[in-house]
Enzyme design. Structure first.
Site, mmCIF file in Angstrom:
data_model
loop_
_atom_site.group_PDB
_atom_site.id
_atom_site.type_symbol
_atom_site.label_atom_id
_atom_site.label_comp_id
_atom_site.label_asym_id
_atom_site.label_seq_id
_atom_site.Cartn_x
_atom_site.Cartn_y
_atom_site.Cartn_z
ATOM 1 N N CYS A 104 0.813 -1.218 0.000
ATOM 2 C CA CYS A 104 0.000 0.000 0.000
ATOM 3 C C CYS A 104 0.851 1.274 0.000
ATOM 4 O O CYS A 104 1.502 1.575 -0.981
ATOM 5 C CB CYS A 104 -0.987 -0.015 1.162
ATOM 6 S SG CYS A 104 -2.384 1.109 0.871
ATOM 7 N N HIS A 124 -4.250 -4.403 0.541
ATOM 8 C CA HIS A 124 -3.982 -5.020 1.840
ATOM 9 C C HIS A 124 -4.490 -6.459 1.872
ATOM 10 O O HIS A 124 -5.486 -6.756 2.548
ATOM 11 C CB HIS A 124 -4.648 -4.215 2.957
ATOM 12 C CG HIS A 124 -3.997 -2.903 3.240
ATOM 13 N ND1 HIS A 124 -2.832 -2.796 3.972
ATOM 14 C CD2 HIS A 124 -4.345 -1.637 2.878
ATOM 15 C CE1 HIS A 124 -2.492 -1.511 4.070
ATOM 16 N NE2 HIS A 124 -3.381 -0.794 3.416
ATOM 17 N N GLU A 131 -3.470 -8.755 3.502
ATOM 18 C CA GLU A 131 -3.320 -9.301 4.857
ATOM 19 C C GLU A 131 -4.470 -8.937 5.778
ATOM 20 O O GLU A 131 -4.602 -9.499 6.878
ATOM 21 C CB GLU A 131 -2.008 -8.801 5.481
ATOM 22 C CG GLU A 131 -2.013 -7.379 5.997
ATOM 23 C CD GLU A 131 -1.860 -6.302 4.926
ATOM 24 O OE1 GLU A 131 -1.837 -5.111 5.280
ATOM 25 O OE2 GLU A 131 -1.761 -6.647 3.720
#
Length: 305
Positions: free
Chosen positions: A142, A235, A237
């Site tokens: 990001c 993102h 994750e």
């Protein structure tokens, strides 16, 4: 992981022609195996949450990974206990004389701030430059991806008036490349940013390969030709509730954010979001760790150039 087969097996050539990852017995016999050393520079405010999310994905392979956490400096954090930082985090100066197999640099909630106004910008540039010669492959997430693309390629981000927040459908390109091996033709991924990079501009002004993008959100996944730098503008994750918590945070700060798109069931923020990107996130990290790190890193990191 590769499948180990006899050098003379007829299936070997067929599998290789289909881009199946095979390893000859002669090569396998020469392999030395050791744990991978992966560094994480955590720039997110809620460091415990972020480190947990990333380690969850790093752990989802048969590889043994030794992780070390670092922070950009010793400034006090409003969201992470000092005791945690002192116990589990190192400063960059402590690790910079070592070499590493992999390096993950997280995002940061700095999307509307010019890079040169970020108080640790010079330190960030120093770390990125260091990583080019001391790490086998670096994964930028990001904000870190935006910052690295600007520093390394001079690419200018396009800052939007409204925040890209939600779950966006992306298209996969170059399907036979190991980094996106096993990806669906289209996949969902969380975005939380003000910036975007136009695919055509990046293609015309860099040597990057674009592996995934979205028509209304720009590039999602790109990499240098040797995959020593991999850029993810989202993102993968994130937990199911992370975007929700960011949305509530922005509301409390009076930013009047739009509701994350394609996120809440029936667009009702009172309903629990479901993570429809989890398998993609695991596959991305697994591919990066296997093909961009494990398969190319030297057994003796002192040999890393």
């Amino acid at each position: 992981m590769p499948i180990r087969i006899s050098d003379d097996l007829p299936a070997a050539d067929i599998l290789r022609s289909e881009n199946i990852f095979t390893m000859s017995e002669s090569r396998a016999s020469l392999q030395n195996i050791r744990p991978l050393r992966v560094l994480i520079l955590n720039l997110m405010p809620k460091k415990i949450e972020t480190e947990t999310q990333i380690m969850r994905l790093l752990s989802n392979t048969p590889l043994q990974v030794n992780v070390e956490l670092i922070r950009v400096d010793a400034r006090a954090s409003r969201n992470t206990p000092k005791e945690h930082l002192d116990k589990f985090y190192s400063d960059f100066d402590r690790v910079k004389n070592q070499k590493w197999d992999g390096f993950v640099i997280t995002g940061a909630p700095l999307g509307q701030l010019p890079f040169e106004d970020v108080y640790y910008w010079e330190k960030f540039v120093e770390i990125v430059e260091w990583s080019r010669h001391n790490v086998t492959s670096t994964l930028f997430l990001c904000w870190a991806a935006q910052a690295a693309l600007t520093y390394l390629y001079g690419l200018k981000k396009e800052t939007r008036g409204d925040k890209l927040s939600g779950i966006y459908l992306h298209r996969t390109h170059h399907h036979h490349h190991p980094l996106v091996r096993g990806f669906d033709d289209e996949f969902w991924a969380p975005l939380s940013r003000f910036a975007e990079f136009n695919s055509e501009v990046v293609s015309e002004n860099s040597d990057l390969t674009i592996f995934a993008d979205a028509p209304n959100a720009g590039i999602y996944l790109a990499a240098s030709p040797d995959c020593r730098q991999v850029y993810v503008t989202g993102h993968p994750e994130y937990d199911a509730s992370t975007l929700h918590n960011e949305y509530l945070r922005d509301l409390e700060e009076g930013l009047e954010p739009k509701q994350p798109v394609n996120y809440y069931p029936d667009n009702d923020q009172n309903k629990t979001p479901r993570a429809i990107w989890r398998s993609h996130g695991n596959l991305l990290y697994s591919n990066w760790l296997n093909y961009c790190v494990y398969q190319v890193t030297p057994y003796d990191l002192a040999d890393l150039i």
